[in-house]
Write an enzyme that holds these catalytic residues in place. Structure first.
Site, PDB file in Angstrom:
ATOM      1  N   SER A  36     -15.428  -5.568  41.018  1.00  8.86           N
ATOM      2  CA  SER A  36     -16.309  -6.625  41.495  1.00  8.86           C
ATOM      3  C   SER A  36     -16.193  -6.816  43.016  1.00  8.86           C
ATOM      4  O   SER A  36     -16.458  -5.879  43.763  1.00  8.86           O
ATOM      5  CB  SER A  36     -16.017  -7.904  40.718  1.00  8.86           C
ATOM      6  OG  SER A  36     -17.136  -8.716  40.741  1.00  8.86           O
TER       7      SER A  36
ATOM      8  N   HIS B 292     -18.334  -8.433  32.184  1.00 14.05           N
ATOM      9  CA  HIS B 292     -17.801  -8.209  33.522  1.00 14.05           C
ATOM     10  C   HIS B 292     -16.263  -8.203  33.498  1.00 14.05           C
ATOM     11  O   HIS B 292     -15.642  -9.258  33.401  1.00 14.05           O
ATOM     12  CB  HIS B 292     -18.321  -9.340  34.414  1.00 14.05           C
ATOM     13  CG  HIS B 292     -18.030  -9.175  35.859  1.00 14.05           C
ATOM     14  ND1 HIS B 292     -18.501  -8.125  36.600  1.00 14.05           N
ATOM     15  CD2 HIS B 292     -17.324  -9.957  36.723  1.00 14.05           C
ATOM     16  CE1 HIS B 292     -18.097  -8.260  37.852  1.00 14.05           C
ATOM     17  NE2 HIS B 292     -17.372  -9.360  37.944  1.00 14.05           N
TER      18      HIS B 292
HETATM   19  C1  GTR Z   1     -19.170 -13.376  41.657  1.00 11.13           C
HETATM   20  C2  GTR Z   1     -19.960 -12.776  42.781  1.00 11.13           C
HETATM   21  C3  GTR Z   1     -20.046 -11.297  42.591  1.00 11.13           C
HETATM   22  C4  GTR Z   1     -18.722 -10.673  42.219  1.00 11.13           C
HETATM   23  C5  GTR Z   1     -17.856 -11.546  41.340  1.00 11.13           C
HETATM   24  C6  GTR Z   1     -16.390 -11.116  41.213  1.00 11.13           C
HETATM   25  O1  GTR Z   1     -19.113 -14.746  41.690  1.00 11.13           O
HETATM   26  O2  GTR Z   1     -21.234 -13.350  42.779  1.00 11.13           O
HETATM   27  O3  GTR Z   1     -20.614 -10.712  43.736  1.00 11.13           O
HETATM   28  O4  GTR Z   1     -18.038 -10.254  43.316  1.00 11.13           O
HETATM   29  O5  GTR Z   1     -17.866 -12.849  41.726  1.00 11.13           O
HETATM   30  O6  GTR Z   1     -15.760 -10.704  42.182  1.00 11.13           O
HETATM   31  O7  GTR Z   1     -15.875 -11.208  40.093  1.00 11.13           O
END
Ligand code: GTR
Length: 403
Positions: A243, A385
């Site tokens: 991420s 995610h």
């Molecule tokens: C979210 C962000 C993403 C991603 C994520 C993470 O809030 O919008 O771009 O980076 O965090 O790092 O888990």
């Protein structure tokens, strides 16, 4: 399952598409963003192989001498930012070594990397396991950890799939980690804390480095250590991130060519995802929600994606001819899995020019199916995610093939 030639998905199953349920769910929870493929605007990507004057790049030499530096500079000036030219000193100290870690399977090394400027200093705590079964220097996966220390317990009492050290050791690789917060805490404080406070001295401009660039710089300091450790094959270091860590891994590998592999897991907006698609998170949103991640110039492109002289396929092209692995998760539409895949697809002309991969099909692979062409690879995993053992197994399959 590995697909390494073009156009054989028909035998392997359906090319991945976002499920209507996921699209509906995401649209319900964040209605101001688009998740519908049909609503992706038409766009034209800048040609990765045409220089600033529009002239086509036809040789590896021209790419390396002209186009690559041009693109690198675009990302430095407009996205991640420039590191100040400040002298610092660096020292390594081995604070713990256990040759009988993991029941004798591995050697644990804990190294403090101390960075000093004038009166100030900070320490990057590097944790590293190397397989005892190795007969020579080993390749290492270095994770830029953007989660808590519970994922990277050096005692191994607490285990986490996010950093599956035992499984990586069992496959004959080393595994290392440092916490991004050691270099720069992940909060917006006008760049007073962390390495920014030490190196910027309040002198910042529109292209000054943001927090992602600071974390990438931290990965390079770990690389400096690897180069000194004879048990490590420093020509085979993969920088891995999830991420925001995945965005960072891409920039680390673009800016520091000593990394021979980059693995960007679910890196999304500001990472692998093509910005012009505006599916899921957008530049405007990421700049507003995380004002410290990028340089100020990036804000010029909030809502103005079509005006960018670059898109993320060009960031990916900077990794070629070294190894690049991109992955995504089926429910993580916020990070635009298809946008990540297409960025890799559109970076392939550079891999081809540098004889590092023929190309991948324009269609996405089926779910849970790895596609590899030369030094480029991709998968989309089922689920949400996260970075799981399943993902790591594919990373290691890729490394087995490339290294
Ligand atoms: C979210 C962000 C993403 C991603 C994520 C993470 O809030 O919008 O771009 O980076 O965090 O790092 O888990």
């Amino acid at each position: 399952m590995i697909i390494s030639t073009l156009g054989i998905y028909a035998q392997q199953g359906e090319s991945w598409k976002a499920s209507p349920e996921s699209v509906k769910k995401m649209s319900g929870s964040r209605p101001e963003f688009n998740y519908y493929e049909e609503m992706v605007p038409e766009y034209t990507l800048p040609d990765v192989l045409a220089d600033a004057s529009g002239k086509k790049i036809k040789s590896a030499g021209k790419w390396t001498k002209k186009r690559r530096p041009e693109i690198l500079e675009m990302f430095r000036t407009n996205v991640y930012g420039r590191i100040p030219e400040i002298l610092y000193t660096k020292s390594f100290s081995m604070v713990n070594i256990d040759e009988d870690a993991m029941g004798g399977e591995a050697t644990l090394k804990q190294v403090d990397i101390k960075i000093t400027t004038g009166e100030e200093s900070l320490v990057i705590h590097l944790t590293l396991f190397l397989p005892n079964a190795a007969s020579g220097p080993v390749p290492v996966f270095l994770l830029i950890d953007n989660r808590g220390p519970e994922n990277t317990d050096p005692t191994r009492k607490v285990k986490s799939e996010f950093w599956p050290a035992e499984e990586v050791i069992a496959r004959g690789y080393g595994i290392a980690v440092f916490s991004n917060a050691d270099v720069d805490p992940d909060n917006y404080d006008e760049f007073k804390n962390g390495i920014h406070g030490m190196m910027d001295h309040g002198r910042r401009s529109d292209d000054s480095w943001g927090t992602l660039a600071a974390w990438a710089w931290g990965a390079s300091r770990c690389m400096d250590y690897f180069e000194t450790d004879e048990e490590i094959d420093s020509k085979k270091i993969a920088v891995v991130g999830h991420s925001r860590g995945g965005k960072t891994a891409l920039w680390a590998g673009a800016d520091d060519q000593r990394f021979s592999m980059v693995i960007a897991n679910e890196s999304g907006c500001g990472g692998a995802a093509l910005a012009r698609r505006r599916l899921g998170e957008t530049i405007e949103r990421i700049n507003n929600a995380f004002p410290h991640w990028f340089c100020l110039n990036y804000r010029k492109y909030s809502g103005k994606e079509d005006e960018m002289p670059f898109d993320m396929h060009m960031l990916l092209s900077l990794i070629a001819p070294r190894a690049l692995y991109i992955d995504a998760a089926s429910d993580d539409l916020w990070g635009d899995p298809k946008g990540c895949y297409l960025a890799l697809y559109h970076a392939m002309p550079v891999f081809r020019l540098l004889k590092a991969g023929e190309g991948i099909p324009e269609e996405m692979p089926p779910l849970n199916t790895q596609v590899i062409s030369g030094n480029a690879g991709f998968h989309i995993r089922d689920g949400s995610h996260n970075m799981l053992l399943k993902d790591w197994n594919w990373f290691m399959d890729f490394a087995d093939q490339v290294w």
